[in-house]
Design an enzyme around this catalytic site. Structure first.
Site: not given
Ligand SMILES: C[S@@+](CC[C@H](N)C(=O)[O-])C[C@H]1O[C@@H](n2cnc3c(N)ncnc32)[C@H](O)[C@@H]1O
Length: 419
Positions: A273, A319
């Site tokens: 992340d 999504h």
């Molecule tokens: C909706 S959350 C889902 C987290 C996890 N997969 C879950 O289901 O609990 C989206 C995640 O994507 C991460 N994120 C957003 N942009 C990102 C990037 N460019 N690279 C890696 N992670 C990213 C955010 O920090 C967040 O933790």
């Protein structure tokens, strides 16, 4: 299509089963003041969902076209009264037990009594508060939840103060930026007068960010999002060997990886992340999982550094992104993949045809929210198949399926070297 009587008979049968169940547990039947239908065993939960689906169908038929259209058109008033309740934190003024007069709420909140009464009475139509006698307000199960559960209030605040106003600007955004898949060209951007994407904009106001987190926790509680469906719905045991490796991309604080590590013996997991999130996740990781769950900062818009994993896993990530961004994310995996590596995605799956059942609505809700805040979408099985096919011929779409009792689905593709 069933007649009114046939639908009503189905309703009666389900209602009887549920009443019998609560009675067998020594509970009273459910009321608006005290709900006794939460945490039902699976069979009875199915029965409850079916009751909601069929009562909705019966109501819609009984309304007729004009009645149903008008009910839909006036829905914004329901949100307006609930927003008032949230904004002025009305639940806090009403005692957990007993009642309070409108005059006393007005005195304590410094709001005009007549105004208060109008908005509270409008909210009562949706069972938020009730009147035990004229001039007095008491809690219902919903308003008590808002008083006692701060994350329930956060969900109301996030949806009604951050998302609902943005949804009124979606068509304006479509006209300003036709066909855009950019996350900063949305109704949310117009409403907030910002060029920053959703999360960055929220992060500028710590209270909005905090409220989002609390609201998400509230909305992902309960059986709909039960992580057990993911654990039991996929053959993780086949990967549970010393060199079995899953990369949990955008894995947040590692909730999925922790659950997977707990339900396996040897499987290794790497949670990727953004740096801040990874650091927080690491600090929350229980000592006994440290050997098998590792955290790694990684931006999924850059090339995947972990080579040859068995599964590259995404929960509730793709999504949030339009097809052009998902293409970049999936392309970035290719240099790391070995023959047989899989991409496993865990998300809502939209049915190819419209489904009018209430119990199937959450995917549609999320799809509209995607359009409002991210220019993203919830996908059908054929959307996923087309997406993988368009990214690279080495991706072979395996399929999409919904584990039993789950509302969230597994979407899978395998990487095959070309001959
Ligand atoms: C909706 S959350 C889902 C987290 C996890 N997969 C879950 O289901 O609990 C989206 C995640 O994507 C991460 N994120 C957003 N942009 C990102 C990037 N460019 N690279 C890696 N992670 C990213 C955010 O920090 C967040 O933790």
């Amino acid at each position: 299509m069933a007649s009114l009587t046939e639908i009503a008979e189905g309703i009666l049968a389900n209602a009887k089963r549920l009443d019998e169940y609560t009675a067998s547990k020594g509970l009273r039947y459910s009321t608006f003041e005290k709900d006794t239908l939460s945490n039902l065993p699976d069979d009875f939960e199915d029965c409850r969902k079916s009751l909601v689906d069929s009562t909705q169908e019966l109501k819609q038929l009984a309304h007729g076209p004009v009645g149903l259209l008008l009910e839909t058109l006036f829905l914004f008033n329901d949100l307006l009264s609930l927003r008032f309740i949230y904004h002025y934190n009305i639940p806090q003024y009403v005692p957990a037990d007993g009642s309070i007069s409108y005059a006393d709420i007005a005195r304590a909140s410094k709001l005009d009594e007549a105004l208060l009464r109008r908005f509270i009475q409008a909210a009562m139509v949706n069972r938020v508060f009730s009147e035990p006698q004229i001039n007095y307000v008491q809690h219902t199960a919903i308003s008590r939840l808002l008083k006692e559960d701060p994350e329930a209030m956060d969900a109301v605040g996030f949806l009604l103060e951050d998302l609902a106003p943005a949804s009124t600007k979606v068509l304006e955004a479509f006209e300003k930026w036709p066909g855009s898949g950019e996350p900063n060209e949305t109704g949310f951007n117009i409403e907030n007068d910002t060029g920053d994407p959703f999360y960055l904009e929220l992060a500028k106001t710590p209270e909005r960010s905090r409220r989002f987190g609390g609201g998400m926790r509230f909305m992902t509680r309960g059986s709909l999002y039960d992580i057990g469906h993911l654990i039991n719905g996929y053959d993780w045991a086949a990967l549970d060997k010393a060199d079995g490796l899953v990369v949990d991309i955008g894995g947040g604080h590692g909730g999925v990886s922790r659950a997977l590590a707990t339900s396996t013996v040897k499987l290794q997991l790497i949670v990727q992340d953004l740096p801040g999130t990874v650091k927080e996740g690491e600090s929350l990781l229980p000592e006994n999982l440290k050997g098998r769950v590792k955290f790694m900062p990684h931006d999924f818009f850059t090339e995947q550094p972990v080579k040859g994993a068995d599964v590259y896993f995404f929960r509730f990530i793709l999504h949030n992104w339009s097809d052009s961004y998902c293409t970049k994310i999936l392309k970035n995996l290719l240099p790391a993949m070995k023959d047989g590596s899989k991409v496993v995605i865990y998300e809502f799956l939209i049915s190819e045809m419209a489904n009018t059942a209430w119990s199937q609505k959450q995917g549609r809700n999320l799809d509209m929210i995607g359009a409002t805040g991210w220019n993203s979408l919830e996908r059908t099985a054929s959307d996923w198949e087309n997406l993988f096919a368009s990214v690279d011929p080495r991706y072979r779409f395996i399929g999409a399926r919904t584990p039993e009792k789950s509302s969230v689905s597994l979407i899978e593709a395998v990487y095959r070297q070309l001959d």
